[in-house]
Structures are given as C-alpha cells and as structure tokens.
Design a protein around this motif. Sequence first.
Motif, short mmCIF file in Angstrom:
data_model
loop_
_atom_site.label_atom_id
_atom_site.label_comp_id
_atom_site.label_asym_id
_atom_site.label_seq_id
_atom_site.Cartn_x
_atom_site.Cartn_y
_atom_site.Cartn_z
N ARG A 319 -12.33 26.20 87.60
CA ARG A 319 -12.24 27.59 87.15
C ARG A 319 -12.92 27.64 85.78
NH1 ARG A 319 -7.96 31.22 85.21
NH2 ARG A 319 -6.86 29.42 84.41
N VAL A 320 -13.93 28.48 85.67
CA VAL A 320 -14.66 28.59 84.39
C VAL A 320 -14.58 30.05 83.95
CG1 VAL A 320 -16.87 28.31 83.22
CG2 VAL A 320 -16.24 26.72 85.04
N LEU A 321 -14.07 30.26 82.73
CA LEU A 321 -13.91 31.63 82.22
C LEU A 321 -15.08 31.97 81.30
CD1 LEU A 321 -10.18 31.21 81.07
CD2 LEU A 321 -10.99 32.10 83.27
N ALA A 322 -15.53 33.22 81.34
CA ALA A 322 -16.52 33.69 80.36
C ALA A 322 -15.74 34.47 79.31
CB ALA A 322 -17.56 34.57 81.04
N LEU A 323 -15.69 33.94 78.09
CA LEU A 323 -14.88 34.55 77.03
C LEU A 323 -15.70 34.67 75.75
CD1 LEU A 323 -11.59 32.48 77.56
CD2 LEU A 323 -11.95 34.87 78.17
N HIS A 387 -18.80 29.84 78.16
CA HIS A 387 -18.07 29.36 79.33
C HIS A 387 -17.04 28.32 78.92
CE1 HIS A 387 -21.56 30.93 81.85
NE2 HIS A 387 -20.48 31.67 82.11
N VAL A 388 -15.81 28.54 79.37
CA VAL A 388 -14.71 27.64 79.01
C VAL A 388 -13.95 27.26 80.28
CG1 VAL A 388 -12.58 27.38 77.68
CG2 VAL A 388 -14.44 28.77 76.75
N ARG A 389 -13.72 25.95 80.44
CA ARG A 389 -12.81 25.49 81.50
C ARG A 389 -11.45 25.26 80.86
NH1 ARG A 389 -15.25 21.04 85.24
NH2 ARG A 389 -17.43 21.51 85.01
N PRO A 390 -10.44 25.95 81.31
CA PRO A 390 -9.10 25.66 80.79
C PRO A 390 -8.70 24.23 81.15
CG PRO A 390 -9.15 27.71 82.06
CD PRO A 390 -10.44 27.03 82.31
N ILE A 391 -7.97 23.57 80.25
CA ILE A 391 -7.48 22.23 80.58
C ILE A 391 -5.96 22.20 80.51
CG2 ILE A 391 -9.53 20.90 79.98
CD1 ILE A 391 -8.20 20.30 77.25
#
Length: 391
Positions: A319-323, A387-391
């Motif tokens: 899951r990659v978020l655009a923030l 782009h951020v992948r939550p960990i």
Amino acid sequence: MISFEDALETVLRDVRKTDTERVDFNDALYRVLAEDVYSDVDMPPFDKAAVDGYACRMEDLDKDLEVLEVIAAGEIPSKTILPGQCSKIMTGAMIPEGADTMLMVEHTKEVKPGVIRFTGNKTARNIAYKAEDVKKGDLVWGKGMQILPQHVAIFASVGCVNPLVAKQPRVAILSTGDELVEPAQLPGPGKIRNSNGFQLIAQVKAAHCIPNYMGIIPDDEEATDRAIGKALAENDMVILTGGVSMGDFDFVPQIMRKNKVEILFQKVAVKPGRPTVFGRTESSCIFGLPGNPVSSFINFEVFAKPLLYRMMGYEWTPRVLALPLGIDFQRKKSDRLEFLPVTIGESGLVVPVSYHGSAHIHAVCLADGIMSIPKGINDIKKGAPVHVRPI
Ligand code: AMP
Ligand code: MG
C-alpha cells in the motif's frame, strides 16, 4: 547496477510456488487460500427479522393488531399473518407468512393484553431477505487471497472448515560478521549485537512465513560456504546479511556461486541497499542484504516480502500513499531511488525523521512510513505529493 524496478521484476519472475495443505480453518488466519471457496447456503437462509418487534403487513400500520404468537430466533412460525394481525418476533427469527414488515418494539405499545398499536409515523421493512447477502453457489473468497479474521467468519458460515492453503515458505536467516555477538551478551571492544538476525525473524513472521534462524556466521570462507550450502538445501529462501559490500571479508557472492546459485543481480540503484544480491538455485533462492540494519529492514520489505507472498500464490502489492511533504526536501545526488524514514502527521503531512544513515535503526523505530524519492529527483517542494509506504 540494475534499477530498482528491474531488480524487483527479476525477483518476482519465475517464482517457485510452495505446495498446498489443508488446515483447520481455526489455524488458517493470514494463510493464503489455494482454492476457491463457494457458499453451500443462502445468506440469510430465510427472510429474517432485523429487529425485535412485531411482524405485520405494511398496509395495517394504522390498525390495532392482534398478536398471534411469539417467535424466538431458531423457531419456525406456525401462523400466517392476516389483515389486522401480527406476531411478536425476535431479531434473527423467521418472518411468518403474510407479513412484509417488522415494527420495532420501541415503536409500539400494548393497548390491551394481546393487542398492540404502532406509535411511530413511518417504518422501514426491517427484514433481512433470503440470499440478499450471498446466494448458494456464490464465490465467497478466492484462491490467492489472504485469510483475515472476517474471512474466518465467512468460512464458518459456509461450512469451509478445512480450507486448502499454501504452505508457508521456510526462510533461513544468517548473520555474517566477526563483530557480531548475540543479543543476550554485552558486546566486547569492537563488537556489536546482532540486530538484523532478529529483525529479519520478526519480518518473516510478520509476512506469515516460517523463520529458521541459523545464527552468526564468522567472516571465514569455509564457515560461510558450509552455512550457505546447508541453508539452501533446507529452506525455500535464504536471507543473509553482511558480507556483500566491497570489504576485504565480503566474499558472500563468490561463495553463493560456488553453491550453484545463479546470481541475478548484485547491485541495485537504491539507497540504502546498493550491494543487495539476489540469486536462485534449483530448489531455493537467496538474498544477500547489506549488514546495516536499515538496509536490511528496507530491502526485506521491498524485495523479500513480495517474493514470499508470491511463493504462496498471493499477488501482494504494498500500500503506497500519496501525501503532501511537510518540508522543502533537497539532496545532492539523485542517481538512486532513495528510501527515507518519515512520520505522517495528523493532517497527512510527511516529515522525514532525523536520520544519520543506514546504521540508524532507531530512526526507523520512530517512523510511520518509508518515503521514496525517485531516481533523478533532487528537490521536492513543501506541499508536493510524495509516496509513502506505511510501516
Ligand atoms: P557489512 O555489510 O558486512 O559490510 O556490514 C555493514 C555494517 O553493518 C557494519 O557496520 C556491520 O557491523 C553492520 N552489521 C552487519 N551485520 C549486522 C547485524 N547482523 N546486526 C547489526 N549490524 C550489523
Ligand atoms: Mg561484515
């Protein structure tokens, strides 16, 4: 040096799938389903009361209604509802013939023993209709999907008590380095504790696979050779950390070759983790990850984890978020894709954590996610999406 995208594609090509096995559905949580599961019943199996109250006819709302019987959940109604009649019924019970509406008990009053009246001004039908959720024969969960708690409920509902699932890959974990001591020891001069090995055990467990910790391997060719040979023979995947850089004792790639590993890449344009090695044998595969704990952590997440899922038949993608970025970001060199630990604020603003480089695992502990900065990008303005992948 191969690009990150090409490296990932190489890792995920020609994946050797694990076998399958039947397990009790109670032990199936997080396993990957290896068959399609169909319903053997309608859900709901009959028109059923969605509230506690009175089953009656919508056209009778303005009438006083005679109560014919009381129907508990699990009972079969014995009387048909005719004009001017109702039956008291409990949530989950079968709607009697003739009724098309459930009056909520809160919207009724008893006008005399055995007679009630609707006190609301309008009502919904409050009926859960037969097969409106799932029809007999419907696919309820498919091959290649991971089983989460909500799927266990659906398996229970359709009687799938022994689902066929993928066997979990067994993953050997080897930590190389003469400087390493086990965590229970206090490191002597020049020594450090083996943190990667245990981080990897935890990451393998978090990917719902089986870790096989094989201990610390000294920087000695013979010991490394023996450990790699045994690990490849007995495991579906081998993950080894350290010994893949350019130091005098970094002979891991050459020993991999000696053990019939076809090395598919040895350097990736990614930061951290440039000296990441990946190869395959006939029956296994092997990652050589750089020794620094942040490199090891990130490279497991971006390469090994997707491969482990594919080995179980699960086409997982992160899951990659655009923030929006919360600061102006700059870097001097942009020849590699870079991963950086970041926090995600309440309003979604992304802020890098203080980070001293790939040995600084504590920075990852404080992070909510890993931001990626594409190759070729030097500057990102505050407010621009990242782009951020939550960990
Ligand atoms: P290497 O990839 O072997 O050159 O190691 C790079 C850096 O990571 C060195 O500072 C090592 O001491 C450190 N390192 C190597 N293996 C581990 C490990 N298992 N746990 C923590 N740090 C490690
Ligand atoms: Mg080393």
